[in-house]
Structure formats: structure tokens, C-alpha cells
Motif scaffolding. Sequence first.
Motif, PDB file in Angstrom:
ATOM      1  N   UNK A  47       0.834  -1.235   0.088  1.00 29.84           N
ATOM      2  CA  UNK A  47      -0.079  -0.003  -0.046  1.00 29.84           C
ATOM      3  C   UNK A  47       0.805   1.257  -0.028  1.00 29.84           C
ATOM      4  N   UNK A  48       0.290   2.446   0.485  1.00 30.78           N
ATOM      5  CA  UNK A  48       1.132   3.788   0.527  1.00 30.78           C
ATOM      6  C   UNK A  48       0.729   4.192   1.886  1.00 30.78           C
ATOM      7  N   UNK A  49       1.723   5.247   2.193  1.00 27.64           N
ATOM      8  CA  UNK A  49       1.681   5.814   3.371  1.00 27.64           C
ATOM      9  C   UNK A  49       2.282   7.270   3.192  1.00 27.64           C
ATOM     10  N   UNK A  50       1.538   8.412   3.580  1.00 28.01           N
ATOM     11  CA  UNK A  50       1.656   9.774   3.366  1.00 28.01           C
ATOM     12  C   UNK A  50       2.773  10.225   4.671  1.00 28.01           C
ATOM     13  N   UNK A  51       3.704  11.098   4.558  1.00 27.23           N
ATOM     14  CA  UNK A  51       4.466  11.498   5.751  1.00 27.23           C
ATOM     15  C   UNK A  51       5.015  12.892   5.077  1.00 27.23           C
ATOM     16  N   UNK A  52       5.107  13.896   6.278  1.00 27.46           N
ATOM     17  CA  UNK A  52       5.421  15.311   5.852  1.00 27.46           C
ATOM     18  C   UNK A  52       6.787  15.470   6.851  1.00 27.46           C
ATOM     19  N   UNK A  53       7.937  15.964   5.788  1.00 27.85           N
ATOM     20  CA  UNK A  53       9.206  16.275   6.227  1.00 27.85           C
ATOM     21  C   UNK A  53       9.328  17.812   6.323  1.00 27.85           C
ATOM     22  N   UNK A  54      10.092  18.379   7.048  1.00 22.36           N
ATOM     23  CA  UNK A  54      10.604  19.654   6.853  1.00 22.36           C
ATOM     24  C   UNK A  54      11.367  19.976   5.571  1.00 22.36           C
ATOM     25  N   UNK A  55      11.411  20.826   5.126  1.00 23.08           N
ATOM     26  CA  UNK A  55      12.190  21.203   3.634  1.00 23.08           C
ATOM     27  C   UNK A  55      13.808  21.485   4.192  1.00 23.08           C
ATOM     28  N   UNK A  56      13.682  22.122   5.133  1.00 22.55           N
ATOM     29  CA  UNK A  56      15.063  22.493   5.956  1.00 22.55           C
ATOM     30  C   UNK A  56      15.464  21.530   6.649  1.00 22.55           C
ATOM     31  N   UNK A  57      16.921  21.046   6.698  1.00 25.04           N
ATOM     32  CA  UNK A  57      17.547  20.127   7.459  1.00 25.04           C
ATOM     33  C   UNK A  57      17.686  20.442   8.912  1.00 25.04           C
ATOM     34  N   UNK A  58      17.803  21.936   9.208  1.00 21.98           N
ATOM     35  CA  UNK A  58      17.603  22.309  10.655  1.00 21.98           C
ATOM     36  C   UNK A  58      16.426  21.945  11.358  1.00 21.98           C
ATOM     37  N   UNK A  59      16.620  21.926  12.762  1.00 19.74           N
ATOM     38  CA  UNK A  59      15.324  21.297  13.350  1.00 19.74           C
ATOM     39  C   UNK A  59      14.523  22.470  13.875  1.00 19.74           C
ATOM     40  N   UNK A  60      13.221  22.311  13.753  1.00 19.75           N
ATOM     41  CA  UNK A  60      12.199  23.138  14.244  1.00 19.75           C
ATOM     42  C   UNK A  60      12.245  23.382  15.836  1.00 19.75           C
ATOM     43  N   UNK A  61      11.620  24.326  16.298  1.00 22.53           N
ATOM     44  CA  UNK A  61      11.622  24.830  17.978  1.00 22.53           C
ATOM     45  C   UNK A  61      10.372  25.304  18.224  1.00 22.53           C
ATOM     46  N   UNK A  62       9.975  24.975  19.657  1.00 26.15           N
ATOM     47  CA  UNK A  62       8.711  25.598  20.354  1.00 26.15           C
ATOM     48  C   UNK A  62       9.336  25.888  21.444  1.00 26.15           C
ATOM     49  N   UNK A  63       8.848  27.318  22.079  1.00 26.34           N
ATOM     50  CA  UNK A  63       9.579  27.831  23.296  1.00 26.34           C
ATOM     51  C   UNK A  63       8.496  28.351  24.298  1.00 26.34           C
ATOM     52  N   UNK A  64       8.730  27.974  25.410  1.00 26.95           N
ATOM     53  CA  UNK A  64       7.866  28.392  26.611  1.00 26.95           C
ATOM     54  C   UNK A  64       8.260  29.835  27.240  1.00 26.95           C
ATOM     55  N   UNK A  65       7.923  31.018  27.024  1.00 30.91           N
ATOM     56  CA  UNK A  65       8.429  31.970  27.672  1.00 30.91           C
ATOM     57  C   UNK A  65       7.848  32.432  29.035  1.00 30.91           C
ATOM     58  N   UNK A  66       8.679  32.756  29.878  1.00 32.48           N
ATOM     59  CA  UNK A  66       8.045  33.156  31.138  1.00 32.48           C
ATOM     60  C   UNK A  66       8.832  34.661  31.607  1.00 32.48           C
ATOM     61  N   UNK A  67       7.930  35.283  32.085  1.00 29.69           N
ATOM     62  CA  UNK A  67       8.237  36.805  32.597  1.00 29.69           C
ATOM     63  C   UNK A  67       7.501  36.978  33.901  1.00 29.69           C
ATOM     64  N   UNK A  68       8.648  37.352  34.766  1.00 28.02           N
ATOM     65  CA  UNK A  68       8.207  37.704  36.025  1.00 28.02           C
ATOM     66  C   UNK A  68       7.092  36.533  36.671  1.00 28.02           C
ATOM     67  N   UNK A  69       7.597  35.369  36.418  1.00 28.97           N
ATOM     68  CA  UNK A  69       6.929  34.152  37.001  1.00 28.97           C
ATOM     69  C   UNK A  69       5.596  33.900  36.522  1.00 28.97           C
ATOM     70  N   UNK A  70       5.385  34.482  35.285  1.00 29.10           N
ATOM     71  CA  UNK A  70       3.831  34.167  34.710  1.00 29.10           C
ATOM     72  C   UNK A  70       4.372  33.729  33.040  1.00 29.10           C
TER      73      UNK A  70
END
Length: 217
Positions: free
Chosen positions: A71-94
Motif C-alpha cells: 500500500x502507501x503511506x503519506x508523511x511530511x518532512x521539513x524542507x530545511x535540515x535544521x530542527x524546528x523549535x517551540x519555546x515556553x516564555x516566562x516573564x516575572x513568574x508568569x
Amino acid sequence: MTDAHEDPMDGYRRLRQEQPDLFRNEEGPGAIDIVDPRQAPEDLGTLGLVYQDPYIRLLRDPVRFPDGRLGTYLRILSTANSPGAAVLPVLDDRVLLMENYRHAIRGWTLEIPRGFGTEGLTAEGNALKELDEELSAQVESVTPIGVVHPDTGLHSQPVHLFFASLTATGPLETAAGIRSLVTFTPEELDRKIVDGTLTDGFTLAALTQARLRHLIR
């Protein structure tokens, strides 16, 4: 975007040569194996690199399932070889979350800054880039807090998670659909999670990692 006149298998073959790890098969029974496209029956339809733009590549792999079916399977790859990032920002304990409009769900979400990989940048470099672009943030420190696979059924690469202590923020990137920056105590975030207001997977993963590492209380 892929050339409309290019055979999808040409880009697929180049990708197999350049990044063979993306096409490895696990040893032993029970896995879904990628098969040689030349062995795939014609009725599987178009195979290979079926779409590409500056952000993603969409592959349609010929595979053999554990019961022997082809059969077949779809998958998505990033075009860039560099890793993506997500960041949790905190300011004054919030914790700072953006109110962001997302086309895919046709609605507003509360979420942390994130982005695709940028060629030539490390994961931390991408995290700092997103903080600067989306929040105009002044950053005191950035700490890696693990990785997350956004959707193991479709997306190939993990996204690196970070915790960031900020000293200030500036103008928001409103052109990207960000309309406000909202601050929360950890207790307020708990209530947003329980009542279903906060549903973004990157945000939930980063909050979990930050709590388990005692970066927020």
C-alpha cells in the motif's frame, strides 16, 4: 513548490540518496517497511515526492504492511535540515501565551512561539529567532527541555522544546495572525487545560516538561 513537469520519483530518488536514514527499515517482524518503488504495483497511483514548498515536503511512500499487503503511506518532512523549535516564555513568574489565528482550524488558539527549522541555525538558534520575530523578546536565558513529535502518524521530524526566561517583550508579529499576548499563572493555565481552552500540542508538551523539571510551579 515542486515543478509540475518533474517526475515525483526524481526528487524521491535524490532524497533516498542524500538522507538514507529517512528510508531505513526496522529489523524484525511487525514493522511497516518501505519497499523499492520499482516493485510497487501500478494501481498504487502516484508515488514519491508529490509536493514541496519552502516549508514542507510531502512523500507518498510505497510500503508493505505487517500482514504482507502492499500500500502507501503519506508523511511530511521539513524542507530545511535544521530542527524546528517551540519555546515556553516566562516573564516575572508568569507564562506568556500568544493568541494566534490558525488557518488549519479556522480559529484562535493560545500557544507558545514556534517555527520550522531555518537552514544553518541550531534548534536553540531557531528558538531565539522565534522569540525575536513573534514577541520582540529580550531573553535572559534559554534552556532545552526535550523534544516532541507533533504527529507520529504524519510528521517525520521531532520539534525541540525550550524554556525561556525573558526580561521584556515588544511589538508582536501581527502579520502572522498574532493579536495579543496573554500572561497566566501556572494555576490559571491548569484551569485552561481542564476546561479545554488550551489545546495546542506544543504548548501542552512544553508545559509538562517545564513542570517535571521544576522550572515552573
